[in-house]
Motif scaffolding. Structure first.
Motif, PDB file in Angstrom:
ATOM      1  N   LEU A  37      23.257  14.578  94.092  1.00 52.80           N
ATOM      2  CA  LEU A  37      24.109  13.626  94.804  1.00 52.80           C
ATOM      3  C   LEU A  37      23.297  12.688  95.705  1.00 52.80           C
ATOM      4  N   LEU A  38      22.100  13.116  96.118  1.00 56.68           N
ATOM      5  CA  LEU A  38      21.280  12.259  96.964  1.00 56.68           C
ATOM      6  C   LEU A  38      20.194  11.508  96.192  1.00 56.68           C
ATOM      7  N   ASP A  39      20.148  11.692  94.884  1.00 57.97           N
ATOM      8  CA  ASP A  39      19.219  10.897  94.082  1.00 57.97           C
ATOM      9  C   ASP A  39      19.579   9.426  94.286  1.00 57.97           C
ATOM     10  N   ASP A  40      18.609   8.624  94.604  1.00 60.31           N
ATOM     11  CA  ASP A  40      18.789   7.183  94.808  1.00 60.31           C
ATOM     12  C   ASP A  40      19.646   6.839  96.032  1.00 60.31           C
ATOM     13  N   PHE A  41      19.690   7.720  97.045  1.00 62.43           N
ATOM     14  CA  PHE A  41      20.425   7.447  98.286  1.00 62.43           C
ATOM     15  C   PHE A  41      19.722   6.295  99.021  1.00 62.43           C
ATOM     16  N   PRO A  42      20.458   5.281  99.471  1.00 60.21           N
ATOM     17  CA  PRO A  42      19.828   4.133 100.135  1.00 60.21           C
ATOM     18  C   PRO A  42      18.972   4.539 101.340  1.00 60.21           C
ATOM     19  N   GLY A  43      17.747   4.055 101.359  1.00 62.08           N
ATOM     20  CA  GLY A  43      16.829   4.310 102.458  1.00 62.08           C
ATOM     21  C   GLY A  43      16.055   5.598 102.357  1.00 62.08           C
ATOM     22  N   LEU A  44      16.358   6.441 101.354  1.00 60.36           N
ATOM     23  CA  LEU A  44      15.674   7.718 101.201  1.00 60.36           C
ATOM     24  C   LEU A  44      14.402   7.537 100.380  1.00 60.36           C
ATOM     25  N   VAL A  45      13.270   7.924 100.940  1.00 60.17           N
ATOM     26  CA  VAL A  45      12.011   7.925 100.198  1.00 60.17           C
ATOM     27  C   VAL A  45      11.991   9.160  99.303  1.00 60.17           C
ATOM     28  N   PHE A  46      12.266  10.337  99.877  1.00 61.70           N
ATOM     29  CA  PHE A  46      12.505  11.543  99.096  1.00 61.70           C
ATOM     30  C   PHE A  46      13.177  12.597  99.961  1.00 61.70           C
ATOM     31  N   LYS A  47      13.889  13.511  99.280  1.00 61.89           N
ATOM     32  CA  LYS A  47      14.425  14.704  99.913  1.00 61.89           C
ATOM     33  C   LYS A  47      13.964  15.883  99.082  1.00 61.89           C
ATOM     34  N   ALA A  48      13.328  16.845  99.745  1.00 62.73           N
ATOM     35  CA  ALA A  48      12.890  18.073  99.100  1.00 62.73           C
ATOM     36  C   ALA A  48      13.843  19.186  99.522  1.00 62.73           C
ATOM     37  N   TYR A  49      14.555  19.743  98.559  1.00 59.85           N
ATOM     38  CA  TYR A  49      15.471  20.856  98.805  1.00 59.85           C
ATOM     39  C   TYR A  49      14.638  22.134  98.784  1.00 59.85           C
ATOM     40  N   LEU A  50      14.402  22.700  99.958  1.00 55.86           N
ATOM     41  CA  LEU A  50      13.454  23.794 100.105  1.00 55.86           C
ATOM     42  C   LEU A  50      14.134  25.112 100.451  1.00 55.86           C
ATOM     43  N   THR A  51      13.599  26.188  99.870  1.00 52.64           N
ATOM     44  CA  THR A  51      14.055  27.526 100.218  1.00 52.64           C
ATOM     45  C   THR A  51      12.842  28.434 100.417  1.00 52.64           C
ATOM     46  N   ALA A  52      13.065  29.460 101.190  1.00 53.48           N
ATOM     47  CA  ALA A  52      12.082  30.536 101.336  1.00 53.48           C
ATOM     48  C   ALA A  52      12.851  31.839 101.246  1.00 53.48           C
ATOM     49  N   ARG A  53      12.251  32.808 100.588  1.00 53.32           N
ATOM     50  CA  ARG A  53      12.881  34.117 100.426  1.00 53.32           C
ATOM     51  C   ARG A  53      12.021  35.184 101.086  1.00 53.32           C
ATOM     52  N   LYS A  54      12.674  36.020 101.852  1.00 52.65           N
ATOM     53  CA  LYS A  54      11.968  37.116 102.510  1.00 52.65           C
ATOM     54  C   LYS A  54      11.254  37.965 101.461  1.00 52.65           C
ATOM     55  N   GLY A  55       9.956  38.178 101.692  1.00 55.85           N
ATOM     56  CA  GLY A  55       9.170  39.022 100.810  1.00 55.85           C
ATOM     57  C   GLY A  55       8.663  38.349  99.552  1.00 55.85           C
ATOM     58  N   ASP A  56       8.862  37.027  99.423  1.00 49.14           N
ATOM     59  CA  ASP A  56       8.364  36.312  98.244  1.00 49.14           C
ATOM     60  C   ASP A  56       6.839  36.425  98.225  1.00 49.14           C
ATOM     61  N   PRO A  57       6.258  37.023  97.175  1.00 46.74           N
ATOM     62  CA  PRO A  57       4.803  37.205  97.150  1.00 46.74           C
ATOM     63  C   PRO A  57       4.026  35.891  97.005  1.00 46.74           C
ATOM     64  N   VAL A  58       4.669  34.841  96.527  1.00 49.68           N
ATOM     65  CA  VAL A  58       3.980  33.558  96.357  1.00 49.68           C
ATOM     66  C   VAL A  58       3.923  32.804  97.680  1.00 49.68           C
ATOM     67  N   THR A  59       5.061  32.683  98.367  1.00 49.52           N
ATOM     68  CA  THR A  59       5.102  31.908  99.605  1.00 49.52           C
ATOM     69  C   THR A  59       4.790  32.744 100.837  1.00 49.52           C
ATOM     70  N   GLY A  60       4.919  34.071 100.715  1.00 49.25           N
ATOM     71  CA  GLY A  60       4.635  34.941 101.858  1.00 49.25           C
ATOM     72  C   GLY A  60       5.670  34.857 102.962  1.00 49.25           C
ATOM     73  N   SER A  61       6.866  34.403 102.649  1.00 53.08           N
ATOM     74  CA  SER A  61       7.886  34.216 103.676  1.00 53.08           C
ATOM     75  C   SER A  61       8.342  35.544 104.276  1.00 53.08           C
ATOM     76  N   ARG A  62       8.572  35.508 105.569  1.00 51.38           N
ATOM     77  CA  ARG A  62       9.114  36.671 106.269  1.00 51.38           C
ATOM     78  C   ARG A  62      10.625  36.569 106.442  1.00 51.38           C
ATOM     79  N   ASP A  63      11.193  35.396 106.066  1.00 51.78           N
ATOM     80  CA  ASP A  63      12.616  35.146 106.283  1.00 51.78           C
ATOM     81  C   ASP A  63      13.236  34.466 105.073  1.00 51.78           C
TER      82      ASP A  63
END
Length: 190
Positions: A29-55
Motif C-alpha cells: 500500500l505504500l509502494d510509490d507513496f508521494p515523498g517516500l524514498v523507501f520504507k523498510a518493513y522490519l521485524t526481529a524475532r527473539k532468539g533468531d540465530p541470524v539477527t541475534g535479537s533478544r526481543d
C-alpha cells in the motif's frame, strides 16, 4: 531528507506470523507513496540465530524526501491503522546527512541500525563529513544496498542504518540492532 522509525516491542510469546501477514497484506500500500524514498518493513524475532535479537519487534524504517510526505503519512490512514493495531508509538526522526542507495536495493533482505551519541565537544561539520563518506562507502565498496547517515539534534545522536542482501557478521557490533526485511516500499522508478 528525513529518516524516521518507530518500534513496537512485542511479548516473547507473540505470534510473529501475525506481523508477517500484516506486512504481506499492507506493505504494498505504500509502494510509490508521494515523498517516500523507501520504507523498510522490519521485524526481529527473539532468539533468531541470524539477527541475534533478544526481543520480538516490529520496527518499520522510512526515508522521506522532506516533511511533506512524512506529515501526509503520520496524519493519514496508514499510520492511523498501525496505531489502532499496536498503539500510537513514539516516532524517532533524524535529519539525513547522507542517504546512499545502490541500484540493486530491491535485493535487500536484512537491515542494521546503530545509534550513538555525538559528544558535546564534537565538531559537527567533521562528523557530518565523515559519516556522509562512510554512507557512500557502505554502498560503493561495503556491500550495503542502502546506507543512511543521519543526526538527531534534539538528543545529539548519530544514526547509521543499512540494508543488506546478506547480513555480514562484521556489521553486528555491540549495540547494533539487526532486522529481517519483510517488504521494501519504493517509488515505481526506484
Amino acid at each position: 531528507m528525513i529518516a524516521m522509525q518507530y518500534s513496537f516491542p512485542l511479548p516473547a510469546d507473540y505470534d510473529m506470523d501475525i506481523v508477517d501477514a500484516r506486512i504481506r497484506d499492507k506493505g504494498p500500500l505504500l509502494d510509490d507513496f508521494p515523498g517516500l524514498v523507501f520504507k523498510a518493513y522490519l521485524t526481529a524475532r527473539k532468539g533468531d540465530p541470524v539477527t541475534g535479537s533478544r526481543d520480538n519487534l516490529y520496527a518499520p524504517f522510512y526515508v522521506w524526501q522532506d516533511g511533506g510526505g512524512l506529515n501526509d503519512f503520520l496524519c493519514g490512514p496508514g499510520f492511523a491503522g498501525v496505531s489502532a493495531a499496536f498503539g500510537r508509538p513514539q516516532v524517532k526522526t533524524w535529519i539525513s546527512w547522507q542517504t546512499a542507495i545502490a541500484k540493486d536495493i530491491r535485493e535487500a533482505r536484512f537491515a542494521t541500525r546503530d545509534v550513538t551519541d555525538i559528544g558535546p565537544g564534537a565538531d559537527l561539520g567533521v562528523a557530518r563529513a565523515q559519516n556522509s563518506a562512510a554512507a557512500l562507502a557502505d554502498t560503493e565498496t561495503g556491500g550495503a544496498l542502502a546506507s543512511v547517515s543521519a543526526c538527531d539534534p534534539t538528543g545529539w545522536k548519530r544514526l547509521r542504518f543499512r540494508l543488506w542482501k546478506d547480513l555480514p557478521q562484521q556489521a553486528l557490533d555491540a549495540g547494533t540492532l539487526a532486522y529481517r526485511l519483510g517488504h521494501l516500499s519504493l517509488p515505481e522508478h526506484g
